[in-house]
Design a protein around this motif. Structure first.
Motif, PDB file in Angstrom:
ATOM      1  N   PHE A 230       0.722  -1.074  -0.006  1.00  0.00           N
ATOM      2  CA  PHE A 230      -0.103   0.261  -0.140  1.00  0.00           C
ATOM      3  C   PHE A 230       0.849   1.378   0.224  1.00  0.00           C
ATOM      4  O   PHE A 230       0.319   2.251  -0.067  1.00  0.00           O
ATOM      5  CB  PHE A 230      -0.905  -0.002   1.271  1.00  0.00           C
ATOM      6  CG  PHE A 230      -0.449   0.109   2.553  1.00  0.00           C
ATOM      7  CD1 PHE A 230      -0.004   1.280   3.261  1.00  0.00           C
ATOM      8  CD2 PHE A 230       0.096  -1.038   3.205  1.00  0.00           C
ATOM      9  CE1 PHE A 230       0.511   1.388   4.405  1.00  0.00           C
ATOM     10  CE2 PHE A 230       0.583  -1.201   4.248  1.00  0.00           C
ATOM     11  CZ  PHE A 230       0.853  -0.058   5.036  1.00  0.00           C
ATOM     12  N   THR A 231       1.933   1.051  -0.029  1.00  0.00           N
ATOM     13  CA  THR A 231       3.021   2.168   0.007  1.00  0.00           C
ATOM     14  C   THR A 231       3.858   2.073  -1.443  1.00  0.00           C
ATOM     15  O   THR A 231       4.117   0.850  -1.739  1.00  0.00           O
ATOM     16  CB  THR A 231       4.135   2.443   0.915  1.00  0.00           C
ATOM     17  OG1 THR A 231       4.776   1.161   1.348  1.00  0.00           O
ATOM     18  CG2 THR A 231       3.328   2.628   2.280  1.00  0.00           C
ATOM     19  N   PRO A 232       4.023   2.843  -2.405  1.00  0.00           N
ATOM     20  CA  PRO A 232       3.846   4.194  -1.908  1.00  0.00           C
ATOM     21  C   PRO A 232       2.544   4.805  -2.379  1.00  0.00           C
ATOM     22  O   PRO A 232       2.168   5.968  -2.114  1.00  0.00           O
ATOM     23  CB  PRO A 232       5.002   5.151  -2.903  1.00  0.00           C
ATOM     24  CG  PRO A 232       4.782   4.058  -4.133  1.00  0.00           C
ATOM     25  CD  PRO A 232       4.980   2.796  -3.499  1.00  0.00           C
ATOM     26  N   SER A 233       1.782   4.056  -2.970  1.00  0.00           N
ATOM     27  CA  SER A 233       0.417   4.341  -3.397  1.00  0.00           C
ATOM     28  C   SER A 233      -0.578   3.546  -2.962  1.00  0.00           C
ATOM     29  O   SER A 233      -0.859   2.366  -3.513  1.00  0.00           O
ATOM     30  CB  SER A 233       0.279   4.503  -5.173  1.00  0.00           C
ATOM     31  OG  SER A 233      -0.877   4.699  -5.589  1.00  0.00           O
ATOM     32  N   VAL A 234      -1.552   3.988  -1.959  1.00  0.00           N
ATOM     33  CA  VAL A 234      -2.819   3.502  -1.542  1.00  0.00           C
ATOM     34  C   VAL A 234      -3.655   3.177  -2.682  1.00  0.00           C
ATOM     35  O   VAL A 234      -4.312   2.113  -2.881  1.00  0.00           O
ATOM     36  CB  VAL A 234      -3.311   4.182  -0.296  1.00  0.00           C
ATOM     37  CG1 VAL A 234      -4.804   3.433  -0.109  1.00  0.00           C
ATOM     38  CG2 VAL A 234      -2.524   4.266   0.653  1.00  0.00           C
ATOM     39  N   THR A 235      -3.785   4.255  -3.758  1.00  0.00           N
ATOM     40  CA  THR A 235      -4.624   4.421  -4.821  1.00  0.00           C
ATOM     41  C   THR A 235      -4.504   3.173  -5.616  1.00  0.00           C
ATOM     42  O   THR A 235      -5.316   2.492  -6.024  1.00  0.00           O
ATOM     43  CB  THR A 235      -4.487   5.534  -5.672  1.00  0.00           C
ATOM     44  OG1 THR A 235      -4.926   6.814  -4.927  1.00  0.00           O
ATOM     45  CG2 THR A 235      -5.723   5.685  -6.644  1.00  0.00           C
ATOM     46  N   ASP A 236      -3.244   2.875  -6.036  1.00  0.00           N
ATOM     47  CA  ASP A 236      -2.992   1.811  -6.890  1.00  0.00           C
ATOM     48  C   ASP A 236      -3.077   0.454  -6.303  1.00  0.00           C
ATOM     49  O   ASP A 236      -3.595  -0.562  -6.759  1.00  0.00           O
ATOM     50  CB  ASP A 236      -1.380   1.904  -7.254  1.00  0.00           C
ATOM     51  CG  ASP A 236      -1.118   2.869  -8.386  1.00  0.00           C
ATOM     52  OD1 ASP A 236      -2.187   3.520  -8.926  1.00  0.00           O
ATOM     53  OD2 ASP A 236       0.013   3.529  -8.576  1.00  0.00           O
ATOM     54  N   TRP A 237      -2.652   0.182  -4.715  1.00  0.00           N
ATOM     55  CA  TRP A 237      -2.991  -0.872  -4.190  1.00  0.00           C
ATOM     56  C   TRP A 237      -4.425  -1.343  -4.187  1.00  0.00           C
ATOM     57  O   TRP A 237      -4.847  -2.116  -4.267  1.00  0.00           O
ATOM     58  CB  TRP A 237      -2.398  -0.585  -2.930  1.00  0.00           C
ATOM     59  CG  TRP A 237      -2.813  -1.612  -1.948  1.00  0.00           C
ATOM     60  CD1 TRP A 237      -1.972  -2.520  -1.368  1.00  0.00           C
ATOM     61  CD2 TRP A 237      -3.619  -1.858  -0.658  1.00  0.00           C
ATOM     62  NE1 TRP A 237      -2.260  -3.564  -0.382  1.00  0.00           N
ATOM     63  CE2 TRP A 237      -3.362  -2.884  -0.292  1.00  0.00           C
ATOM     64  CE3 TRP A 237      -4.825  -0.874  -0.456  1.00  0.00           C
ATOM     65  CZ2 TRP A 237      -4.554  -3.179   0.930  1.00  0.00           C
ATOM     66  CZ3 TRP A 237      -5.534  -1.223   0.451  1.00  0.00           C
ATOM     67  CH2 TRP A 237      -5.522  -2.482   1.275  1.00  0.00           C
ATOM     68  N   ALA A 238      -5.322  -0.227  -3.751  1.00  0.00           N
ATOM     69  CA  ALA A 238      -6.996  -0.477  -3.697  1.00  0.00           C
ATOM     70  C   ALA A 238      -7.507  -0.730  -5.124  1.00  0.00           C
ATOM     71  O   ALA A 238      -8.167  -1.597  -5.308  1.00  0.00           O
ATOM     72  CB  ALA A 238      -7.439   0.720  -3.174  1.00  0.00           C
TER      73      ALA A 238
END
Length: 375
Positions: A230-238
């Motif tokens: 979820f790092t560096p981007s929570v958006t991409d992870w979600a």
């Protein structure tokens, strides 16, 4: 719903809670009164006629939008009316737990635009300012979530899967935790986790995969590996998680119990039911207390160590009744890197919980160990 006689004083029963417009209409039709009912977060702007004509003495309306005349009349009849609080990203009076779609709404605009992120931002602004109003809202919210979680889990056999958020997608450890969640769900258990990324997400993913064929989980793991953390981007992870959900809609249910206390750690989208709290202490105790079929502890760090002994304490004192099973996975981790097992075994010696703890080497051994211990 089977309300008691309306003339009786409110006795705290869930049978007197109204949490949807359909329930409101059912009560009105069946009983012709709202006396001593509790109405949570139901939009009553189209039920003005009922509110102007029915007995509302002793009723409580929590965050229910209604016509000003209806609000005035219900108060005059002896009801307590707590109106919605404007400007919040969350509803403190909510009558149900969260869904992934609710917490991640507006994800297409970036995680920062979601209700989950905006609620955390509010928490950061208010948690240390000493404002009693903010503290009250957080407390009411957490009590409402606990009430909703209790209603959700009535009659369920709940098994907890605890573990750290550092377990990355694309690793064999993550895949193993997902297979564990799938096996537990297929055995008829309700999988419950701390609701975050890593091992917690993997177990919720496994439960989500339970209704599908053997090919679904490996393909889902491949998709998720594109955004391993979820790092560096929570958006991409979600977004990777929602890609899986879109490709295989209607997965199996499970429960997640995360917290905004660790706001840098987003909830995972694979649990159908998310009971998210402001208070980490309330969340930790509530999660473990509801795991009536036992807990599996995967490798983790400080948070997982805390969970082990938060679970061990009521088992030691039998304060929740008969001790529930505790299965620790990965002998090297729990005896060398973080030697929680020797202390747990020493605590359990000559106590009734002694026969309810186990240490296994591999995650594949956990379901059988849980079953052997009575989970």
């Amino acid at each position: 719903m089977h309300p008691t006689t309306p003339a009786q004083p409110f006795d705290g029963s869930h049978d007197r809670e109204i949490e949807s417009l359909a329930e409101f209409d059912e009560v009105v039709a069946a009983h012709g009164t709202l006396s001593h009912f509790r109405v949570q977060s139901v939009d009553l702007t189209d039920r003005t006629d009922a509110l102007l004509s029915l007995d509302t003495s002793g009723a409580v309306f929590l965050g229910c939008p209604m016509d000003p005349a209806a609000a005035a009349r219900t108060r005059a009849c002896g009801a307590l009316v707590l109106p919605p609080v404007p400007g919040l990203a969350f509803d403190p009076y909510r009558g149900c737990v969260y869904s992934p779609d609710e917490l991640f709404a507006s994800l297409d605009e970036g995680y920062e635009a979601t209700p989950d992120a905006r609620t955390y931002a509010w928490f950061q602004r208010t948690k240390a300012d000493g404002d009693i109003f903010g503290s009250m809202l957080r407390s009411i919210h957490d009590e409402a979530v606990s009430d909703a979680l209790d209603e959700l889990l009535v009659g369920a056999r709940v098994v907890g899967v605890m573990g750290g958020h550092a377990m990355a997608r694309g690793t064999e450890e993550y895949a193993g935790a997902a297979r564990l969640g799938r096996e537990l769900a297929r055995a008829g258990l309700t999988v419950a986790t701390g609701g975050g990324p890593g091992a917690m997400e993997a177990a919720n993913l496994g439960a989500y995969a339970a209704p599908f064929g053997a090919g679904m989980l490996p393909e889902a793991l491949r998709i998720l590996a594109k955004a391993p953390a979820f790092t560096p981007s929570v958006t991409d992870w979600a977004r990777a998680a929602f890609e899986v959900r879109a490709k295989w809609p209607g997965g199996g249910p499970s429960v997640a119990v995360p917290t905004w206390f660790y706001g840098h750690e987003p909830p995972n989208p694979f649990a159908a039911h998310i009971a998210k709290y402001f208070s980490n202490a309330v969340r930790e105790d509530g999660l473990l207390a509801r795991c009536n079929a036992g807990v599996v502890f995967l490798p983790g760090a400080a948070g997982t160590v805390q969970e082990i002994f938060d679970d061990a304490t009521p088992n030691y004192y039998e304060s929740r009744g008969e001790p529930t099973p505790m299965v620790l996975v990965d002998r090297a981790h729990w005896t060398e890197r973080l030697p929680a097992w020797p202390l747990l075994r020493s605590l359990a010696r000559e106590r009734s919980m002694e026969s309810r703890i186990a240490l296994v080497d591999r995650i594949e051994e956990a379901p059988e160990a849980l079953k052997r211990l009575g989970g």
